[in-house]
Design a protein around this motif. Structure first.
Motif, PDB file in Angstrom:
ATOM      1  N   GLN A  32      47.757  48.674  50.698  1.00  0.00           N
ATOM      2  CA  GLN A  32      47.597  47.841  49.517  1.00  0.00           C
ATOM      3  C   GLN A  32      46.177  48.030  48.958  1.00  0.00           C
ATOM      4  N   ASN A  33      46.008  47.682  47.691  1.00  0.00           N
ATOM      5  CA  ASN A  33      44.688  47.773  47.080  1.00  0.00           C
ATOM      6  C   ASN A  33      43.830  46.583  47.534  1.00  0.00           C
ATOM      7  N   ILE A  34      42.548  46.804  47.647  1.00  0.00           N
ATOM      8  CA  ILE A  34      41.618  45.759  48.099  1.00  0.00           C
ATOM      9  C   ILE A  34      41.636  44.550  47.165  1.00  0.00           C
ATOM     10  N   SER A  35      42.017  44.779  45.891  1.00  0.00           N
ATOM     11  CA  SER A  35      42.058  43.664  44.935  1.00  0.00           C
ATOM     12  C   SER A  35      43.049  42.593  45.374  1.00  0.00           C
ATOM     13  N   HIS A  36      43.997  42.971  46.242  1.00  0.00           N
ATOM     14  CA  HIS A  36      44.979  42.024  46.761  1.00  0.00           C
ATOM     15  C   HIS A  36      44.296  40.904  47.557  1.00  0.00           C
ATOM     16  N   LEU A  37      43.104  41.193  48.074  1.00  0.00           N
ATOM     17  CA  LEU A  37      42.389  40.232  48.912  1.00  0.00           C
ATOM     18  C   LEU A  37      41.241  39.531  48.182  1.00  0.00           C
ATOM     19  N   LEU A  38      41.034  39.873  46.904  1.00  0.00           N
ATOM     20  CA  LEU A  38      39.869  39.361  46.179  1.00  0.00           C
ATOM     21  C   LEU A  38      40.278  38.632  44.910  1.00  0.00           C
ATOM     22  N   THR A  39      39.380  37.769  44.420  1.00  0.00           N
ATOM     23  CA  THR A  39      39.570  37.151  43.113  1.00  0.00           C
ATOM     24  C   THR A  39      39.223  38.185  42.046  1.00  0.00           C
ATOM     25  N   GLU A  40      39.566  37.902  40.785  1.00  0.00           N
ATOM     26  CA  GLU A  40      39.303  38.844  39.699  1.00  0.00           C
ATOM     27  C   GLU A  40      37.804  39.122  39.569  1.00  0.00           C
ATOM     28  N   ASP A  41      36.999  38.076  39.633  1.00  0.00           N
ATOM     29  CA  ASP A  41      35.547  38.260  39.542  1.00  0.00           C
ATOM     30  C   ASP A  41      35.037  39.097  40.699  1.00  0.00           C
ATOM     31  N   ALA A  42      35.616  38.901  41.885  1.00  0.00           N
ATOM     32  CA  ALA A  42      35.165  39.631  43.067  1.00  0.00           C
ATOM     33  C   ALA A  42      35.522  41.109  42.959  1.00  0.00           C
ATOM     34  N   VAL A  43      36.658  41.424  42.325  1.00  0.00           N
ATOM     35  CA  VAL A  43      37.059  42.826  42.150  1.00  0.00           C
ATOM     36  C   VAL A  43      36.019  43.558  41.310  1.00  0.00           C
ATOM     37  N   ALA A  44      35.605  42.928  40.196  1.00  0.00           N
ATOM     38  CA  ALA A  44      34.599  43.544  39.332  1.00  0.00           C
ATOM     39  C   ALA A  44      33.283  43.714  40.082  1.00  0.00           C
ATOM     40  N   THR A  45      32.941  42.734  40.889  1.00  0.00           N
ATOM     41  CA  THR A  45      31.689  42.798  41.645  1.00  0.00           C
ATOM     42  C   THR A  45      31.717  43.926  42.658  1.00  0.00           C
ATOM     43  N   ILE A  46      32.836  44.087  43.346  1.00  0.00           N
ATOM     44  CA  ILE A  46      32.917  45.106  44.393  1.00  0.00           C
ATOM     45  C   ILE A  46      32.903  46.511  43.786  1.00  0.00           C
ATOM     46  N   LYS A  47      33.483  46.681  42.581  1.00  0.00           N
ATOM     47  CA  LYS A  47      33.450  47.981  41.921  1.00  0.00           C
ATOM     48  C   LYS A  47      32.025  48.346  41.533  1.00  0.00           C
ATOM     49  N   ALA A  48      31.300  47.364  40.985  1.00  0.00           N
ATOM     50  CA  ALA A  48      29.909  47.617  40.605  1.00  0.00           C
ATOM     51  C   ALA A  48      29.073  47.906  41.841  1.00  0.00           C
ATOM     52  N   PHE A  49      29.404  47.231  42.913  1.00  0.00           N
ATOM     53  CA  PHE A  49      28.691  47.421  44.171  1.00  0.00           C
ATOM     54  C   PHE A  49      28.893  48.852  44.684  1.00  0.00           C
ATOM     55  N   ALA A  50      30.140  49.346  44.621  1.00  0.00           N
ATOM     56  CA  ALA A  50      30.455  50.696  45.084  1.00  0.00           C
ATOM     57  C   ALA A  50      29.768  51.744  44.219  1.00  0.00           C
TER      58      ALA A  50
END
Length: 401
Positions: free
Chosen positions: A28-46
Motif C-alpha cells: 500500500q502507499n504510505i499515504s494510507h497511514l498519513l493525513t493529507e497534510d502529513a503526505v505533503a510534508t513527507i514528500k517535501a521531506f524526501a
C-alpha cells in the motif's frame, strides 16, 4: 518505502503503533497511514533528503487503523539496493509526549493565572550556584524590569533593609538545616524610587541532592506594604491610646457577647492591681474584683447591654489584692463588627476617680464648715454677685432685715 511511496517493509513496532498487520499494509502507499497534510510534508521531506546530505526529523499527524489521528516523529534516510532507491523511516509515537506537554502547558497556564490573581511573584533559588530566577511580577513589585533585577542571592541581599538581615539569616539557616518546614517571613526590600516595600516571602525545598541536602528552593513574593502599614498604624494608635490612658488614669476593656471572652488593657490591669500575665479575665474573676453590691449592678448592666444594646455608666468600688479600695467609673456600650458577620461586643473604659471623690468629699466638708461658721457668726455677713444680686447671707443678717 520505494520512491513512489509504496510500503516495502513494516516491522512489529509499526504494527503496534498503527494497529495494522504487516500483510495489511505492505504494497500500500504510505499515504494510507498519513493525513493529507502529513503526505505533503513527507514528500517535501524526501525531496530535501535527495538534494542534501541529510535532513532533520519531522513531526506530523498519522492515522491509526481505528480512524483516530495521533502525532508522530519521522526520521528518513535514503538507501540504495540493486540500483533501486528506498527511504527508510524511523517512527516514534509522540502521543504521550504531546499529552504530557499539553498537560504541562495547561498547568503552567493555570499557575500563571493563579499568580496573577494573587499578585504573586515566583522565584526559584539554586542553593548550589546562588542563582535566583525571578518572575516579572517580582521585579514589578520593586519598580524594576527583569533586566535590572538581582540575579543572585548576594545581589538580592544588597536590596534588603539592614534591620531585617539578622532575623532573615537566622530564619534561613534554620530552614536549610531542616528545623523549619517552610521558609516564610516578612522583610523590607528597597524600591527603585528609594522607599521600602514590605515583602512576604514563602518557599519550600523543591530539590535535594543524593545526601538529602537542599539544593533548590522555590517560592513566592507578595507585596504586603499596605497591610503592614495598617498594622504599624494600629500599633502606633494603641501606643498613643495607652499613653493617653496612663495620663488620664484610664483603661479600656471589652467582652465578646457571643463567647463571653474578656480583654483588659495593661492600664485596666494596673487600675485593678493585678498582673496581666497571671490574671485570666472571665465574668467570675472580673466580678470578684468589686464590692459585692457593685458587682451585682455591673452584671445587671452587662446583661441589659447584651439583650437590649443599652449603654451604661456606673461607679465601682475596686477591692485590690493589696487591700486598697479605689473608686472607678465604668462606661460601656455595644459595638457591632460589620466585617465579622455583625458580631457584637461590649466595649468600655474604666477611669480611676478615687482622687476626684476624695477632693469632692473634702470640698463638701469645707463648704459645710463654712456654712456652719457663717450661720453662727454674730456679725452680719452678706454676699452679692457682680450684678448686685444677693448670693448668701447668715442668720444675723436675716434677723436684722
Amino acid at each position: 518505502v520505494d520512491q513512489k511511496g509504496v510500503i516495502e517493509t513494516f516491522n512489529p513496532a509499526c504494527e503496534r503503533i498503527f494497529g495494522y498487520k504487516a500483510d495489511d499494509v505492505v504494497g500500500q502507499n504510505i499515504s494510507h497511514l498519513l493525513t493529507e497534510d502529513a503526505v505533503a510534508t513527507i514528500k517535501a521531506f524526501a525531496t530535501r533528503l535527495a538534494t542534501t546530505a541529510g535532513a532533520p526529523g519531522v513531526q506530523l499527524r498519522a492515522r491509526h487503523r481505528n480512524g483516530s489521528e495521533f502525532p508522530m516523529e519521522v526520521s528518513l534516510s535514503e538507501m540504495r539496493q540493486k540500483g533501486q532507491v528506498y527511504f527508510c523511516g524511523i517512527i516514534r509515537d509522540l502521543t504521550q509526549v504531546v499529552a504530557d506537554r499539553e498537560a504541562f502547558e495547561k498547568q503552567a497556564e493555570t499557575l500563571e493565572l493563579a499568580l496573577q490573581a494573587g499578585e504573586l511573584g515566583l522565584w526559584d533559588w539554586n542553593l548550589t550556584t546562588g542563582k535566583i530566577t525571578f518572575s516579572k511580577r517580582c521585579a514589578e513589585i520593586g519598580g524594576y524590569t527583569l533586566d535590572e533585577f538581582p540575579a543572585s542571592a548576594k545581589e538580592w541581599e544588597a536590596y534588603l533593609h539592614e534591620d531585617d538581615m539578622e532575623v532573615r539569616e537566622a530564619f534561613l539557616r534554620e530552614f536549610i538545616a531542616g528545623k523549619r518546614e517552610s521558609y516564610e517571613l516578612e522583610y523590607r526590600f528597597r524600591h527603585r524610587n528609594g522607599h521600602w516595600v514590605w515583602l512576604q516571602t514563602k518557599g519550600r525545598i523543591f530539590e535535594r541532592d543524593e545526601d538529602g541536602k537542599p539544593v533548590r528552593v522555590v517560592g513566592v513574593h507578595l507585596d504586603v506594604s499596605s497591610r503592614k502599614q495598617y498594622e504599624l498604624d494600629i500599633i502606633e494608635q494603641n501606643r498613643r491610646l495607652e499613653l493617653a490612658e496612663n495620663v488620664a488614669d484610664m483603661g479600656h476593656w471589652s467582652v465578646d457577647v457571643e463567647t463571653g471572652d474578656w480583654e483588659w488593657s495593661d492600664a485596666v490591669c494596673q487600675l485593678h492591681g493585678v498582673d496581666k500575665e497571671r490574671f485570666s479575665a472571665t465574668l467570675a474573676s472580673v466580678m470578684r474584683c468589686y464590692h459585692p453590691d457593685d458587682a451585682t449592678r455591673f452584671t445587671a448592666c452587662l446583661v441589659k447591654a447584651f439583650g437590649q444594646n443599652d449603654p451604661f455608666e456606673l461607679p465601682l468600688r475596686v477591692l485590690r489584692p493589696d487591700g486598697e479600695v479605689r473608686q472607678l467609673l465604668c462606661r460601656g456600650e455595644v459595638m457591632t463588627d460589620a466585617s465579622n458577620a455583625g458580631r457584637k461586643s461590649v466595649f468600655g473604659i474604666f477611669q480611676d476617680i478615687t482622687e476626684k471623690k476624695r477632693k469632692d468629699q473634702r470640698l463638701r466638708e469645707s463648704e459645710e464648715k463654712n456654712r456652719m461658721l457663717l450661720a453662727n457668726m454674730v456679725d452680719v455677713v452678706l454676699t452679692v454677685d457682680a450684678s448686685g444680686r444677693i448670693d448668701s447671707y447668715n442668720r444675723a443678717c436675716a434677723e436684722i432685715f
